[in-house]
Design an enzyme around this catalytic site. Structure first.
Site, PDB file in Angstrom:
ATOM      1  N   SER A 112       0.849  -1.193   0.000  1.00  0.00           N
ATOM      2  CA  SER A 112       0.000   0.000   0.000  1.00  0.00           C
ATOM      3  C   SER A 112       0.881   1.238   0.000  1.00  0.00           C
ATOM      4  CB  SER A 112      -0.899   0.019   1.243  1.00  0.00           C
ATOM      5  OG  SER A 112      -1.572   1.257   1.353  1.00  0.00           O
ATOM      6  N   TYR A 166      -2.220   0.785  10.483  1.00  0.00           N
ATOM      7  CA  TYR A 166      -2.254   0.212   9.132  1.00  0.00           C
ATOM      8  C   TYR A 166      -0.979   0.563   8.373  1.00  0.00           C
ATOM      9  CZ  TYR A 166      -3.713  -0.756   4.349  1.00  0.00           C
ATOM     10  OH  TYR A 166      -3.773  -1.240   3.068  1.00  0.00           O
TER      11      TYR A 166
END
Length: 248
Positions: free
Chosen positions: A128, A141
């Site tokens: 990501s 995250y």
């Protein structure tokens, strides 16, 4: 005649993983698709995939599943989870789930599957942009995806003698159920609007990296530029990107 390869795709019952399996099956490849959603697995079976309903968070299930695999040429690790919340409010369960599924599982899967992966094979991880440029409400995250970058960088060096490629796909926010789970207020989806990537686009680019030696792929490309700028001048990027960073 092209030799038929065997692909293993985790996180195959949602988002990018689901689209990857469909693309590979459409190319006539042998695909082993894993996930927990029985209905989605049934759909992938109709596409031609070999399916396995496995909870990767369960060590026993994961190990039993891997022991059944004789050989796999390309492993695509797509399973992941996120929760967007401020660091002082995030629950223990959310932290533990992200650390387990985003960090522990891909590391354990890679470790165990390296025994089945032939020299010249490939590991493809779905990372990501959050692992490169962290934003508010994504501290945990971002940390999990940053950990994946460190892990794959070392893994790439370890596997060089076996000529096993290690590729990481770094997409920006994608229009998948992941967004709804990560931000249950639905404000992030609304704020991002057209910026959200189509999962089909990310899947196509991931499949396109198969049999290449690419270290990473940034989607969209300009986020790769911004992440490089961030390493040079994080203060400047945080200043000018403030309105974008605070959309959660």
């Amino acid at each position: 005649m092209k030799e038929r390869k065997t692909f293993l795709v985790t996180g195959a019952t949602s988002g990018v993983g689901f689209e990857i399996v469909k693309i590979l099956c459409g190319k006539g490849e042998h695909v082993i698709a894993t996930g927990r959603n029985k209905e989605k697995l049934a759909l992938l079976k109709q596409e031609g995939a070999e399916i396995a309903q496995v909870d990767l968070l369960n060590d026993g299930q994961r190990k039993a599943f891997i022991e059944q695999i004789n050989q796999v040429d390309v492993v695509m690790l797509s399973a992941g989870v996120g929760t967007f919340e401020y660091a002082d409010r995030i629950r223990d369960e959310a932290i533990e789930n992200m650390l387990k599924l985003n960090v522990e599982v891909p590391m354990k899967m890679a470790r165990d599957l390296l025994h089945q992966l032939p020299d010249g094979g490939q590991l493809i991880f779905i990372g990501s942009q959050a692992g490169k440029v962290a934003t508010p409400k994504a501290s945990v995250y971002a940390a999990t995806k940053h950990a994946l970058i460190g892990y794959t960088n070392a893994l790439r060096l370890e596997l060089k003698q076996r000529n096993i490629a290690v590729t990481v796909i770094h997409p920006g926010p994608i229009d998948t159920p992941f967004i709804d789970h990560a931000d249950q207020t639905a404000m992030y989806r609304k704020a991002m609007g057209r910026i959200l990537l189509k999962p089909e686009i990310v899947a196509e680019k991931a499949v396109h990296t198969i049999h290449t030696r690419k270290r990473e792929v940034n989607i969209p490309w300009y986020m790769g530029v911004s992440s490089k700028l961030y390493t040079i001048s994080p203060k400047m990027v945080e200043l000018f990107g403030k309105s974008f960073f605070n959309k959660k």
